[in-house]
Scaffold this active site. Structure first.
Site, PDB file in Angstrom:
ATOM      1  N   CYS A 193       1.173  -1.398   0.175  1.00 23.74           N
ATOM      2  CA  CYS A 193       0.065   0.138   0.180  1.00 23.74           C
ATOM      3  C   CYS A 193       0.771   1.261   0.151  1.00 23.74           C
ATOM      4  O   CYS A 193       1.675   0.988  -0.862  1.00 23.74           O
ATOM      5  CB  CYS A 193      -1.005   0.030   1.342  1.00 23.74           C
ATOM      6  N   HIS A 208      -3.550  -4.697  -0.432  1.00 26.39           N
ATOM      7  CA  HIS A 208      -3.075  -5.621   1.081  1.00 26.39           C
ATOM      8  C   HIS A 208      -3.428  -7.407   0.648  1.00 26.39           C
ATOM      9  O   HIS A 208      -4.574  -7.050   1.323  1.00 26.39           O
ATOM     10  CB  HIS A 208      -4.283  -4.452   1.860  1.00 26.39           C
ATOM     11  N   GLU A 242      -2.339  -9.233   3.303  1.00 31.91           N
ATOM     12  CA  GLU A 242      -2.677  -9.764   4.317  1.00 31.91           C
ATOM     13  C   GLU A 242      -3.962  -9.510   4.666  1.00 31.91           C
ATOM     14  O   GLU A 242      -4.645  -9.986   6.108  1.00 31.91           O
ATOM     15  CB  GLU A 242      -1.607  -9.083   5.616  1.00 31.91           C
TER      16      GLU A 242
END
Lengths: 268, 215
Positions: free
Chosen positions: B81, B197, B199
């Protein structure tokens, strides 16, 4: 993107093709997932972490945890629950309820929340919105607006989980929250909460037409087709669902397959 | 067990990234000073919030030189990001802000009008599919970052600014928002970046992290 369909306002033509999000909303009291009707008459549904895990595995796009008694630092505080959930769930998690300061936000983010949602504290002190978004980014700051009909075409913004009237017009407040730096607006219709009567399309379209940040519509989804109506007729970007999912009347997969069949793009 | 250094400079969702890395069977070392960078040989640079404040914190903690140095040495580095955006030369967020300059190019606002001139919502928040630039086909490691990931997989984006690499070969994948191409993933040598992202992108994101950790 294809051309705007002629029956839509040209100002928002592209949104028809935009991919929307389906977000299970888990209202929490103490250690329990609960569900109320118009934010009252709370009924215990089960263990929020188990439901969160199930929704993640079924393909939820995000999750919302909302602590209805705002007991951030109370005996059964949210921090442990958020940390345990965030360990196992690899989709965005928004956490709200009881946030009063930038420090509260930081503590929740450290536990694994990705965004926070605020209502009561920013009604009392609107500057908190810009404090949060300038420190952590506007993407992190979701302002929840709990709107209740007062007369035809007028909604007021309530707070303290619907118990207090802020005397602010909900639509004006939505605009102000955006101008102050909210990255997203979670619009909860108190009248429709737990009612299964469908999203309040008039409220949502009024707000979505005059704001530029993503809108999450909450309150009233009783069937998968209510999601389609919210997207097609109120042009919202995401729909929060509680009752329909919690009581197993539909799965996320069923909701998503239904909206895809109706020409709306979602992640499967 | 493999170990990755997570640059911990006070801006970034280190918790979520650490849990995701652990989930795919890798150890995490939180790196809070540049001296500790030598303890590992691959790094993840998280970042949320404003470009300028992320750069300010990296500089205050002394990470700027260290990050430029590991990039030069060819150690694997993944920016996520705003952690990806700061790899570039410059951003136009709140005036002109200098980045790490590891990758040539700039970071600018996502257009708030679609290609038909209609308004679109900013920030861009949601799950988006990627289009992979297999153009020259001579960069096998690019394939490895997305290896075994379903072509139709979606990733979670949340941003108002996007990277514009000076060299288009740097772009690995893009998505489309409002009809505009938006840089989704970049690579220069062993320096990688994802605007989304991983994650927070479910199974596909975990697979991408797994791939990065095993490059």
């Amino acid at each position: 993107m294809t051309d705007a369909s002629p029956d839509r306002s040209p100002a928002w033509s592209a949104l028809k093709q935009k991919r929307i999000r389906i977000i299970p909303r888990l209202d929490i009291k103490g250690q329990n997932l609960i569900k109320g009707v118009q934010l009252e008459g709370l009924r215990v549904v089960g263990d929020p972490e188990k439901f969160a895990q199930k929704y993640y595995e079924e393909g939820a796009d995000e999750l919302i945890y909302s602590d209805v008694v705002a007991s951030l630092y109370g005996r059964n505080n949210l921090f442990d629950m958020v940390a345990k959930t965030a360990k196992r769930i690899f989709i965005p998690l928004t956490v709200g309820g009881g946030i009063r300061s930038v420090d509260d936000v930081e503590a929740l983010l450290k536990c694994g929340a990705d965004k926070i949602s605020v209502n009561s504290a920013v009604i009392k002190r609107p500057e908190l919105i810009s404090e949060i978004s300038s420190r952590f980014g506007s993407q992190c700051c979701v302002v929840e607006i709990q709107a209740k009909v007062f007369e035809k075409g007028q909604w007021m913004a309530l707070y303290e989980n619907g118990r207090e009237n802020s005397d602010r017009d909900a639509i004006d407040w939505a605009c102000e929250a955006m101008e102050r730096g909210a990255g997203e607006l979670l619009i909860t219709s108190i009248d429709r909460d737990g009612s299964r009567e469908g999203i309040d399309l008039e409220l949502m379209s009024r707000i979505s037409s005059i704001t530029r940040v993503p809108i999450i519509a909450s309150g009233g989804v009783g069937s998968p087709s209510d999601v389609c109506d919210a997207v097609d007729r109120a042009v919202v970007d995401a729909v929060a669902i509680g009752d329909l999912l919690h009581f197993g009347r539909a799965s996320i997969r069923e909701v998503k397959e239904h909206v895809i069949q109706n020409g709306i793009d979602v992640r499967l | 067990m493999r170990k990755v250094g997570l640059i911990d400079y006070g801006s970034g969702n280190t918790f979520s990234l650490a849990r995701a890395v652990e989930k795919v069977g890798c150890d995490v070392l939180l790196i809070s000073s540049p001296e500790e960078m030598s303890k590992v040989d691959r790094y993840i640079l998280p970042g949320v919030g404003a470009f300028g404040s992320v750069m300010q914190k990296l500089e205050n903690k002394g990470f700027k030189e260290g990050l430029i140095s590991v990039a030069r040495q060819g150690k694997p580095l993944l920016g996520v990001c705003v952690g990806m955006q700061v790899l570039f030369d410059v951003s136009h967020e709140f005036g002109e802000q200098e980045g790490l300059g590891v990758i040539g190019g700039e970071v600018d606002k996502i257009p708030n009008l679609d290609i038909n001139g209609s308004q679109i919502r900013i920030p861009h928040i949601g799950w988006a599919q990627l289009t992979y630039e297999h153009g020259d086909g001579n960069s096998p490691l690019i394939g490895e970052l997305f290896e075994t990931i379903n072509d139709r997989a979606s990733f979670y984006f949340v941003h108002s600014f996007a990277a514009l690499p000076a060299d288009e070969n740097i772009s690995v994948a893009h998505t489309i928002y409002g009809g505009h191409p938006i840089t989704g993933a970049v690579r220069k040598g062993m320096v990688f970046g994802t605007q989304f992202h991983p994650e927070k992108s479910g199974i596909a994101g975990l697979q991408l992290l797994n791939n990065f950790l095993r490059l």
